[in-house]
Each structure stands twice: as structure tokens, then as C-alpha cells.
Design an enzyme around this catalytic site. Sequence first.
Site, short mmCIF file in Angstrom:
data_model
loop_
_atom_site.label_atom_id
_atom_site.label_comp_id
_atom_site.label_asym_id
_atom_site.label_seq_id
_atom_site.Cartn_x
_atom_site.Cartn_y
_atom_site.Cartn_z
CD GLU A 531 81.70 33.59 21.98
OE1 GLU A 531 82.57 34.65 21.75
OE2 GLU A 531 80.65 33.64 21.26
CB CYS A 563 91.39 48.25 24.45
SG CYS A 563 91.25 49.60 25.41
CG ASP A 646 77.13 37.10 17.42
OD1 ASP A 646 75.95 36.77 17.57
OD2 ASP A 646 78.12 36.99 18.11
CG HIS A 742 78.31 46.65 28.25
ND1 HIS A 742 77.48 46.09 27.04
CD2 HIS A 742 79.57 46.22 27.67
CE1 HIS A 742 78.08 45.52 26.09
NE2 HIS A 742 79.20 45.53 26.39
CB CYS A 774 75.65 42.30 24.78
SG CYS A 774 76.97 42.17 23.38
#
Length: 806
Positions: A531, A563, A646, A742, A774
Site C-alpha cells: 500500500e 492521528c 477490511d 503497535h 494489524c
Amino acid sequence: MAFSFARFLTSSICQSSRLSVVSPCSLYCVFSRNMASHIVGYPRIGPKRELKFALESFWDGKSSAKDLQKVAADLRSSIWKQMADAEIKYIPSNTFSYYDQVLDTTAMLGAVPMRYGWTGGEIGFDTYFSMARGNVSVPAMEMTKWFDTNYHFIVPELGPDTKFTYSSHKAVSEYKEAKALGIDTVPVLIGPVSYLLLSKPAKGVEKSFSLLSLLGKVLAVYKEVIAELKATGASWIQFDEPTLVLDLDSHQLQAFTEAYTELQSSLVGLNVLIESYFADVPAETYKTITSLNCISGFGFDFVRGTKTLDLIKSGFPSGKYLFAGVVDGRNVWANDLDSSLSALKELEAIVGKDLLVVSTSCSLMHTAVDLINETKLDSEIKSWLAFAAQKVVEVNVLAKSLARGLDEGDMLITNGFFVNSNAAQDSRKSSPRVTNEEVQKAAAALKGSDHRRATAVSARLDAQQKKLNLPILPTTTTGSFPQTLDLRRVRREYKANKISEDDYVDAIKEEINKVVKLQEELDIDVLVHGEPERNDMVEYFGEQLSGFAFTGNGWVQSYGSRCVKPPIIYGDVSRPKAMTVFWSSMAQSMTSRPMKAMLTGPVTILNWSFVRNDQPRSETCYQIALAIRKEVENLEAAGIQIIQIDEAALREGLPLRKSEQAYYLDWAVRSFRITNCRVKDATQIHTHMCYSNFNDIIHSIIDMDADVITLENSRSDEKLLSVFREGVKYRAGIGPGVYDIHSPRIPSTEEIVDRINKMLAVLKADILWVNPDCGLKTRKYAEVKPALANMVSAAKLLRKELASTK
């Protein structure tokens, strides 16, 4: 960054050709009276994401703690001054956070899990950020969605042995900080009962353990905080108790009574506000909280909680303040001032003029920061909008309009806002760019069918395996690869017309080729193109769909420094042309392995956008589903064998009240099925979900009828697996994530093997996939390469073990 209310008034009034210019001085004189207005909370990232960049610089070791603290102090000062200039009476403090307000409460209570090695004293950045992000030796705490928003909070881990001690004086420090600027604020704390109800039992704690049994210990710390706030001169304190809008049982409701009864003596001399938001307060809950003697005021969401008005009509405690959340803190549409003023007058008749306070429906942290610097939006759409800074003014305009009779001069100023508001509402309703009759007819026609694939999933998986020939425990990733500075620069330069389209395509092609080669070297079975052409998983698609508008700086915090810039859905949605076929086909041409095409599903596009409020959300979702269906069919026609759609935000949109959930799940699941109901059996449809509590909607997830689903699993201590231990049968492919992306921490092969073995204890090997939690967009290649290498090694080790047991 300071904000001038008078300047904003002048700017707003000048936008209307029907009004003459009024000087800032006369505006200030008219509106200088301090009226009853309140803001629940405010964005802390800064209008230009100042906090994000300061955090990431600090985490990378490029700046000091003092540098980070200076940026934070400047932001807080700017926010307080902005609200003071706008003459807000009840200005919140302690709504700023370096990462998350629930984590701040954990720090305040000293409820640090033992694995972080904290030995007491004031909690510093090392411990605080280790809890949020993990470190080289221990993983982070669980992260999940804040109610039905896209904001994530750090879930407290509590047990019978948890020690609570006053360990972060942030609430008091920030109150003093504002006071030193000459601004008296309302310190905001997450309420003690909501804190416990949002927590989870620590690992190894019995399932029967009641988190509410810790209430007495927690309240002991709250008393210390309250005492210190009183000593510094605070006159109000706000307890956010958002769990009040949930379906609470009698034991949980009793906890609210016990908590505030216990705090009553400590609260003497303070005005106390209990704030709720995001939904209606149930009748029994309303009765419970409004009977609390020590509470001075109650804050309710009248945007998403329209039924609460009926409860207030049936009785509101005499002498108590009502903080009426009539300005929407969750969306970006300009307030319909006439409608809000009418609702406020109805409330005023019940509670009295002196006890009614105009407020936001929730914290403004869920909307963008300031519209004034937006140059990307055209003037028509911009006139329909209000971001956080503008909503602050809307609150005060409503408060002032409600509070008094006006003379002719005053009326000119006040009416200016109402004229502009009415013009904006009329413009939206009549604009030809909002309505597309062809799209509306196509969406309406969907309602009569169930939109399921014709063949059962077991038969489809057989057809797909014959075509794909994948090994047992196939490995893949969930889509994105790291977005480097060079990659972002290329996209930025292309958008600014600094490089040609050919140069841009060449640069993206080179990046895709690098990602494909890396995956082949790692021996991943199902590849993705990484991506590199995408800025955001929703924004990328919205930019290519009709009915969407985009901001240049409309950033909203998702978690920590992360963000997002939500698109604004202002009109009917359609897809003018193919969006991903070119890049997916290019990537497939680079490898003989299956290349998974990546799409964002309709429910996620809906839930991660600012959605139009002039038609049901379900109608908008069906329109998006039809647009994505066209893309799916084009990808299949181009020879793509695996398509991932997704739905990361499916659970996020679940209504908070159980009585409303079945309806939502019906149209949300149906929307997903619409996107792929026409594909061939041999085309494999994947979906992905992340960072939510899935267990309570597992049957709806199964009903989505995807061939393979990947879900977040590692950060929540494999909580997802419990539904399968409890007998839920799942026959499609499934990939519970094997490591947390993360966190910068790199999991070992042995750790991943252990996680997969836990999955194999409850899931059959022939349906299990191995993948991260993820996408990898936010990580660095120095973390991604070894983590994926360990993941593939773990899968191969277990394949050998499984083969030897046959």
C-alpha cells in the site's frame, strides 16, 4: 495559536452578505457578560499535530523530556486561552494527555502492572510510555476502542493484589498551571466507577473476581486528589462517568451510589459535575444518579441521547445544574442554532434559566481542531462545517442567546450567527451535489435480498485451495508495510505537482517491488503490495469516491501519536472509476505467489468518516457497499485470486445499548456481504478487524461469511480464543494475530510458537492462518523484518510438528 472570540465573530458575520461589518470592540462589549457555557473536553494534539511530532521525536531519542513538556505546556496554554477568549465559563483542565486519559488515571492511582518494574514515587515517562507502547523486554497493556469511537484507550489491568497509591499529580499540576495564567478551570477526572468498569482482571486472576470490589481502595486515592484540588482553590470538579449510558445491572448501579456517598464528605465545598456522553442514560440509571446529594450538576448528551429529554421532563432534581450537550462533539456539521435554541428553551422551562448550562455533547477531541486554516475545502462545503474551535463559539452563542432579552444593537450581533446558521442549513438541503437519484434508487433496491454467496464456505475453501495450493498454517500480513519518509515525500510531491505522474508511478512501482521481494525472501505464502500509494485506509478510497470531501489539516487523534484525517461524507456515494486494480495487477505481475488485493469495507469507511447527518447511516453504508462491489468485481476480472475487504471498524459502530445492536449488526453485516456476493467460489474473500472486543458479536462476524478473517489477538491476552473454548464453531479460515504491531518490541520465534499453539488448542490447523495483529504502516523496517522472519519460522516449525504427528 491564541484565539480571539471577537475576531471570530467579525469573521463569521462578514461571511454573510446580509450583514454589515461590526467592530471587534463593539462585539466584545456586547458579549462580555459571563454566561453559562461549558466544554466537556478539547483536542490535545494541536492544530498542526504539534503533540504528535513532539512525542515521536522524544521516542526516537531526538529530543529531551523537557522539549516534550514544553510543547505540551504551550498547547495547554493555547487551549485554555482560546476558551477564555471565547468567554466559556466552565473551562476544563486535565483533559490533555501525553497518550490516553484512562492511562493517566492508572498513573494517578499507581495501578502499574508488576511487569514494568515500577517501584513507587511519581510515575515518569519511562513507566508511562512502557505501559502504553511496551519496551524491549515487556509488552504493552491492552488497547481497545473508547466506546463506539475510533479513539483507543489503554485498558487497566487490576487484581485483588493491586496496590493503589497517589502516584501522578497531573490533575492538580494542570489546574495550577491554568490558574497561573489567570484562568480558573474545572479539573476533569475519569470517574472511579467507570474506571473500574472499563478495566479488566489482570492475567491469572479468577474470572469470578469483581473489579468493583476494589472501589474502596480506589476511592482512597480519589479523596487525596480531591483534597489537593480543594487546597489549590478549585471550585468545580468534573467526573466523567461515560459507563452511565451502558446497560448496567443493579450491582453496578449500586456502585455509583456507594462511590459518591463515600466521597461526599471530601466533596464538601466543591461543586461536582457528573458528565455522561455518547448515548441516552437509561431510566433506572437516571433515577440513581440524580438522587445523589453531593452532585451539583449533571451533563447529558442531547445529540446522541435524544430520549434523555423525556426523563428530564418526568423530573429533574431541584436546585441542580443541567449541562446540556446540544453541540455535537462527534461530527463536523455546523450547529442548527435555531433547533438547538428551541431545545434549550424547552429545558430551561424545566430546570430554570440560572441552572441551565450550554455544553458540547462530549469532548471535542473526537472532531478536527480548527476550520479557520482549511484551504483545501471549497467555500460551499466549508460553510456547512464547524470544527472544535468553531464549536466552542457555537456553545457560547447559544448560551448568550438563551440567557437574556437583547436590545436592537445586541440583536444585530446575535442574529448574525443565526442568519448564517440558517443559510448553511438551507444550502446543504438544496445543493445539487448532495443528491444523486440513481445512487439512491440502487441502494433502495438492495433491501429485498440477503446478498449471500451461493455456495457454503466449506465448499468455497476447497475450490480455493485447489487453485492456491497453500501449505498448512499459511502466512500472510494484514496489508500495509512501513511508510518511509522517502515514500511520504514522493506522495507529497506528486500531490503538489512537483513530480510528473510517470515519475510517481515509477517510484511507487519500485517500492512495491521492494516489498514483494522482501516477502519472497521471508518466504511468506500470501503476499501484499504494501500500500505505498495510500495515505490512509479510508482517505485513499474516499478521495476516489463521489460524495466525499477532504481537509488539509482535519486531524483527529486515534491513539498516542497516531492521528487520522477522516473524510467528510456530504452526499450520495458512487465510484466513478476503478481505484486499486492498476496497483494490484502490477504487484501480481511481480510474483508467482498469490497477491492479496486490499480494500477497505463499507462499514469501516462509514465509521471512520464524518458522516452526513441528513439520512440514516445504513443508507449511506449501502451506497458505499455498492461502490466497493464494483471494485471487487473489477479485481476478480483482472485475475486477482484473493481480495481482502477490511472491516476494522465493524465492532466500533456497535450501539452502546443492547436494544439497538441487532438492527445495526443486520445492516452492517449485510453491507459487507453486498460487496462480494457475486464473486466466484475460487475467489477467496478475506476481512480484517482490529482492537475491539469481538466476543460479544462473534456470531455476526461468522454471518459475514468471509472465507478468511484476521483479527487482533495478542495484545488482549488471546481473549478472542475464549469464545472458541466455549464452543463456538467456526468453519472458515481464521488468523488471530500472533504479535502486536503497535509496539516496537520484536517477538521471538518461541513466543510466536507459543501463541500459535494456544490457537491450535481450540482451532483446527486446516483453517488457521498466521499473521500479525494489524498492518505494518506505523512500524520501521528494522522491526518488521525480524518480526516477520520469526513469524514465518514459527509457522514452519509447527508445520513440521503437525506433519510428524499424522
